[in-house]
Design a protein around this motif. Structure first.
Motif, PDB file in Angstrom:
ATOM      1  N   PRO A 170       1.008  -1.187  -0.353  1.00  0.00           N
ATOM      2  CA  PRO A 170      -0.042   0.289   0.000  1.00  0.00           C
ATOM      3  C   PRO A 170       0.795   0.700  -0.099  1.00  0.00           C
ATOM      4  O   PRO A 170       2.272   1.334   0.542  1.00  0.00           O
ATOM      5  CB  PRO A 170      -1.122  -0.203   0.913  1.00  0.00           C
ATOM      6  CG  PRO A 170       0.065  -0.796   2.207  1.00  0.00           C
ATOM      7  CD  PRO A 170       1.057  -1.696   1.058  1.00  0.00           C
ATOM      8  N   ASN A 171       0.501   2.047  -0.481  1.00  0.00           N
ATOM      9  CA  ASN A 171       0.961   3.624  -0.835  1.00  0.00           C
ATOM     10  C   ASN A 171       0.580   4.599   0.258  1.00  0.00           C
ATOM     11  O   ASN A 171      -0.077   5.373   0.487  1.00  0.00           O
ATOM     12  CB  ASN A 171       0.611   4.402  -2.029  1.00  0.00           C
ATOM     13  CG  ASN A 171       2.122   4.988  -2.380  1.00  0.00           C
ATOM     14  OD1 ASN A 171       2.946   5.570  -1.693  1.00  0.00           O
ATOM     15  ND2 ASN A 171       1.135   6.928  -3.236  1.00  0.00           N
ATOM     16  N   ILE A 172       1.197   3.417   1.476  1.00  0.00           N
ATOM     17  CA  ILE A 172       0.516   4.360   3.012  1.00  0.00           C
ATOM     18  C   ILE A 172       2.031   4.918   3.857  1.00  0.00           C
ATOM     19  O   ILE A 172       3.003   4.095   3.360  1.00  0.00           O
ATOM     20  CB  ILE A 172       0.619   3.782   3.873  1.00  0.00           C
ATOM     21  CG1 ILE A 172      -1.169   2.878   3.021  1.00  0.00           C
ATOM     22  CG2 ILE A 172      -0.019   4.823   4.813  1.00  0.00           C
ATOM     23  CD1 ILE A 172      -1.867   2.435   4.217  1.00  0.00           C
ATOM     24  N   GLU A 173       1.946   6.319   4.555  1.00  0.00           N
ATOM     25  CA  GLU A 173       3.362   6.640   4.754  1.00  0.00           C
ATOM     26  C   GLU A 173       3.241   5.860   5.800  1.00  0.00           C
ATOM     27  O   GLU A 173       3.002   5.067   6.671  1.00  0.00           O
ATOM     28  CB  GLU A 173       3.004   8.286   5.054  1.00  0.00           C
ATOM     29  CG  GLU A 173       4.067   8.543   5.729  1.00  0.00           C
ATOM     30  CD  GLU A 173       4.216  10.471   6.704  1.00  0.00           C
ATOM     31  OE1 GLU A 173       4.504  10.456   7.541  1.00  0.00           O
ATOM     32  OE2 GLU A 173       2.752  10.561   6.475  1.00  0.00           O
ATOM     33  N   GLY A 174       5.175   5.592   6.260  1.00  0.00           N
ATOM     34  CA  GLY A 174       5.482   4.615   7.414  1.00  0.00           C
ATOM     35  C   GLY A 174       5.459   3.111   6.297  1.00  0.00           C
ATOM     36  O   GLY A 174       6.083   2.795   8.085  1.00  0.00           O
ATOM     37  N   VAL A 175       5.099   2.543   5.893  1.00  0.00           N
ATOM     38  CA  VAL A 175       5.107   1.389   5.732  1.00  0.00           C
ATOM     39  C   VAL A 175       6.249   0.722   6.064  1.00  0.00           C
ATOM     40  O   VAL A 175       6.521  -0.150   6.695  1.00  0.00           O
ATOM     41  CB  VAL A 175       4.616   0.960   4.715  1.00  0.00           C
ATOM     42  CG1 VAL A 175       5.494   1.138   2.975  1.00  0.00           C
ATOM     43  CG2 VAL A 175       3.936  -0.748   4.244  1.00  0.00           C
ATOM     44  N   ASP A 176       7.325   1.445   5.483  1.00  0.00           N
ATOM     45  CA  ASP A 176       8.332   0.696   6.157  1.00  0.00           C
ATOM     46  C   ASP A 176       9.190   0.577   7.318  1.00  0.00           C
ATOM     47  O   ASP A 176       9.936   0.223   7.350  1.00  0.00           O
ATOM     48  CB  ASP A 176       9.823   1.291   4.838  1.00  0.00           C
ATOM     49  CG  ASP A 176       9.157   0.806   3.832  1.00  0.00           C
ATOM     50  OD1 ASP A 176       8.559  -0.045   3.410  1.00  0.00           O
ATOM     51  OD2 ASP A 176       9.901   2.118   2.898  1.00  0.00           O
ATOM     52  N   THR A 177       8.366   1.415   7.989  1.00  0.00           N
ATOM     53  CA  THR A 177       8.771   1.862  10.223  1.00  0.00           C
ATOM     54  C   THR A 177       8.513   1.276  10.663  1.00  0.00           C
ATOM     55  O   THR A 177       8.876   1.301  11.775  1.00  0.00           O
ATOM     56  CB  THR A 177       8.301   3.307   9.846  1.00  0.00           C
ATOM     57  OG1 THR A 177       7.240   2.969  10.125  1.00  0.00           O
ATOM     58  CG2 THR A 177       9.239   4.479   8.630  1.00  0.00           C
ATOM     59  N   PHE A 178       7.198   0.051  10.190  1.00  0.00           N
ATOM     60  CA  PHE A 178       6.755  -1.410  11.362  1.00  0.00           C
ATOM     61  C   PHE A 178       7.567  -2.242  11.547  1.00  0.00           C
ATOM     62  O   PHE A 178       8.104  -2.254  10.653  1.00  0.00           O
ATOM     63  CB  PHE A 178       5.816  -1.735  10.284  1.00  0.00           C
ATOM     64  CG  PHE A 178       4.536  -2.058  11.541  1.00  0.00           C
ATOM     65  CD1 PHE A 178       3.985  -1.872  13.346  1.00  0.00           C
ATOM     66  CD2 PHE A 178       4.164  -3.895  10.514  1.00  0.00           C
ATOM     67  CE1 PHE A 178       3.304  -2.891  12.999  1.00  0.00           C
ATOM     68  CE2 PHE A 178       3.907  -4.521  12.248  1.00  0.00           C
ATOM     69  CZ  PHE A 178       2.990  -4.286  13.631  1.00  0.00           C
ATOM     70  N   LYS A 179       7.407  -2.415  13.380  1.00  0.00           N
ATOM     71  CA  LYS A 179       8.271  -2.809  13.630  1.00  0.00           C
ATOM     72  C   LYS A 179       8.051  -4.406  14.114  1.00  0.00           C
ATOM     73  O   LYS A 179       8.618  -5.371  14.545  1.00  0.00           O
ATOM     74  CB  LYS A 179       8.797  -2.087  14.980  1.00  0.00           C
ATOM     75  CG  LYS A 179       9.425  -0.562  14.937  1.00  0.00           C
ATOM     76  CD  LYS A 179      11.167  -1.330  14.431  1.00  0.00           C
ATOM     77  CE  LYS A 179      11.929   0.107  14.220  1.00  0.00           C
ATOM     78  NZ  LYS A 179      13.037   0.148  13.786  1.00  0.00           N
ATOM     79  N   GLY A 180       6.770  -4.816  13.776  1.00  0.00           N
ATOM     80  CA  GLY A 180       6.453  -5.693  13.855  1.00  0.00           C
ATOM     81  C   GLY A 180       6.071  -6.679  12.375  1.00  0.00           C
ATOM     82  O   GLY A 180       7.061  -6.368  12.263  1.00  0.00           O
TER      83      GLY A 180
END
Length: 572
Positions: A170-180
């Motif tokens: 998905p083109n959503i801000e922060g998708v690469d920052t999720f730690k789970g």
């Protein structure tokens, strides 16, 4: 050793590892069908299938998520020439489809032609040599020891990569920052234990509707992020008992008749997904509403959120019996708010963060970017990206302007919303093999032949298709779908007519559609020069009433013959 065999019946070997008459990109349903037709129609074994994964099956090998299955009946979602009597369910699951495809590959000995873990990075047509130069990257660790990359040459190039092979996050801000744990449905991690986890799933389309009923059985809590509701109609799936399977096996006419009935029903379904004013569309919308009310009794609050306001064919219709009931569970939350961003801990919706352990992305594929990320360059150095700057288009979805000796299956405007894509693929393979036949014949006689569609014919055909699609349910402005581009709204995926219409178009090659040059070109030039191919006729040609009257007539004749025979015996 090839012995007395003549090219192109000689398979590519060690000494000619870098050259083949035909290169097929992809070992899924399309690639396998093309390969089988090469062998059986063209007596050609000098071809290579380049498959980026470690096995055949294409999308049915890649997609292994919980609940993965097909929304087309099993007896229709299979090759007409290789029908399967042993399907265990009316709607096949992923594992059973994959077993079927592996079995087909084994029966037709396709494994000898496949190079696994081989990704095509680029393909460039050479105007001087009249060949394709295909750059291949070897991904398998052992095979890469022999060489991590190489370039193949071929007389003809076939793209069988399909539309559903490159996962889209998905083109959503922060998708690469999720730690789970972040998973895409097409890259499922079965080693990860979901039991007791708090899970969020982004997407509520056909894939999500299959995953969700399975997830809720395992997870502690599931939040379903819905952007747009979908039309949901009953699935009515059931086991196929052993006695029926035996009947299909030993009475193949019964199996063929069942497939024909399915073909008829699905072709009629076209009216529903294409024209919302058609009575079939209105019937299905009513059925979908009844289905929702029956499965979510008295829940007007859910009806309001789950009932679409767009035409029933605009997005892919969900066929499910177990999707809607999940919203009655205590461990399920339906979230229809706007996703602002993804953080290290979870998803922020309308300003409120909801923490989770796992995010499942059921967000589909990069569909409008046909053949992505392969870089294709045609004649005169013209890139496919420049040809398709406004969106993918091809003559009959098969051949592309400026790409000589090239064919593609499941290309632009050949996707279906109503019937089995296998029916389209078989017609495409037959057509492409007719083009390949002429190229092989020229080389067999010591020459070369190039075939590419006339730009005027490509434009004329696609203008007609786009005009038809503008009036279809696919073009409803109230919904977005993977059928069309986001930048200009052009519908690049879907076919605008029925399967039978498409099959009839591809039942012959009209050589006036092409610019042909080289050895034998004069034979194919001029108005009215066609190669007749025919088509596989699978729709019902004889009604049940006619069949019944015929059976009664045959029985009557039989009785008459028996009586005559009996009378004769008595007279003696």
């Amino acid at each position: 050793m090839a012995g007395s065999e003549a090219w192109p019946t000689i398979p590519t070997g060690n000494k000619d590892h870098l050259e083949a008459a035909v290169v097929i990109i992809g070992g899924g349903i399309s690639g396998m069908c093309t390969a089988i037709d090469l062998i059986q129609r063209n007596n050609c074994k000098n071809f290579v299938i380049l498959e980026k994964s470690g096995g055949v099956g294409g999308t049915w090998r890649d997609n292994k998520y919980p609940g993965c299955c097909c929304d087309v009946w099993s007896h229709l979602y299979s090759y007409s020439f290789e029908q399967n009597s042993d399907w265990t369910r009316e709607y096949p699951g992923q594992e059973e489809i994959l077993r079927y495809l592996v079995g087909v590959a084994q029966k037709y000995e396709l494994y000898r032609y496949v190079r696994f873990n081989s990704s095509v990075e680029s393909a460039k047509w050479d105007d001087a040599t009249k060949k394709w130069n295909i750059d291949v990257r070897v991904d398998g660790s052992k095979d890469a020891e022999f060489g991590s990359q190489y370039t193949m040459k071929s007389d003809f190039l076939v793209s069988a990569v399909g539309q559903l092979n490159q996962p889209k996050l998905p083109n959503i801000e922060g998708v690469d920052t999720f730690k789970g744990k972040l998973m895409h449905s097409a890259r499922w991690d079965w080693s990860y234990d979901l039991r007791g986890k708090k899970v969020a799933i982004i997407g509520n389309g056909a894939t999500a509707a299959q995953i969700i009923p399975e997830l809720v059985k395992e997870v502690d809590h599931l939040t379903i992020h819905q952007r747009t509701p979908n039309w949901v109609i009953p699935r009515l799936d059931e086991d196929i008992p052993e006695w029926k399977r035996k009947m299909y096996r030993y009475l193949p006419y019964v199996r063929h008749r069942k497939r024909a009935d399915m073909m008829d029903f699905r072709e009629n379904f076209y009216n529903a997904v294409y024209d919302n004013d058609h009575p079939v569309a209105q019937f299905l919308e009513g059925q979908a509403k009844e289905h929702m009310h029956a499965q979510l009794p008295g829940r007007e609050d859910l009806w309001e959120k789950l009932l679409p306001d767009y035409k029933i064919g605009c997005k892919r219709v969900i066929i499910s019996d177990d999707y809607l009931p999940v919203f009655l569970r205590d461990n399920v939350k339906l979230e229809t708010g706007h996703i602002d961003k993804i953080t290290e801990k979870g998803i922020v919706t309308d300003g409120k963060e909801d923490e989770c352990d796992v995010i499942v992305c059921a967000t589909g594929f990069k569909t409008v970017e046909f053949m992505h990320p392969i870089e294709i360059t045609g004649s005169a150095g013209r890139s496919l990206a420049s040809v398709w700057k406004e969106g993918g288009e091809a003559l009959y979805g098969l051949t592309v302007e400026s790409l000589p000796n090239f064919g593609m299956l499941y290309g632009p405007n050949t996707n279906l919303g109503h019937n089995s894509i296998v029916l389209m693929i078989e017609a495409q393979s037959r057509y492409i093999n007719a083009l390949i036949k002429e190229v092989l014949e020229a080389r067999r006689n010591g020459g070369q032949l190039t075939i590419k569609p006339k730009a005027s014919k490509v434009k004329e055909y696609n203008d007609e298709i786009q005009r038809e699609l503008q009036d279809s349910s696919f073009n409803d402005p109230r919904c977005g779908s993977w059928y069309k581009r986001e930048d200009n709204g052009r519908i690049t995926q879907n076919w605008s007519r029925t399967v039978i219409d498409y099959q009839k178009i591809l039942s012959k090659v009209n050589w006036n559609d092409f610019d042909v040059s080289g050895m034998g070109a004069e034979r194919l030039q001029g108005e009215g020069v066609v190669t007749k191919l025919g088509r596989v006729v699978e729709e019902t040609l004889v009604s049940y009433q006619t069949m019944g009257l015929t059976a009664l007539s045959i029985a009557a004749v039989g009785v008459a013959v028996a009586l005559r025979g009996g009378a004769g015996l008595r007279l003696r």
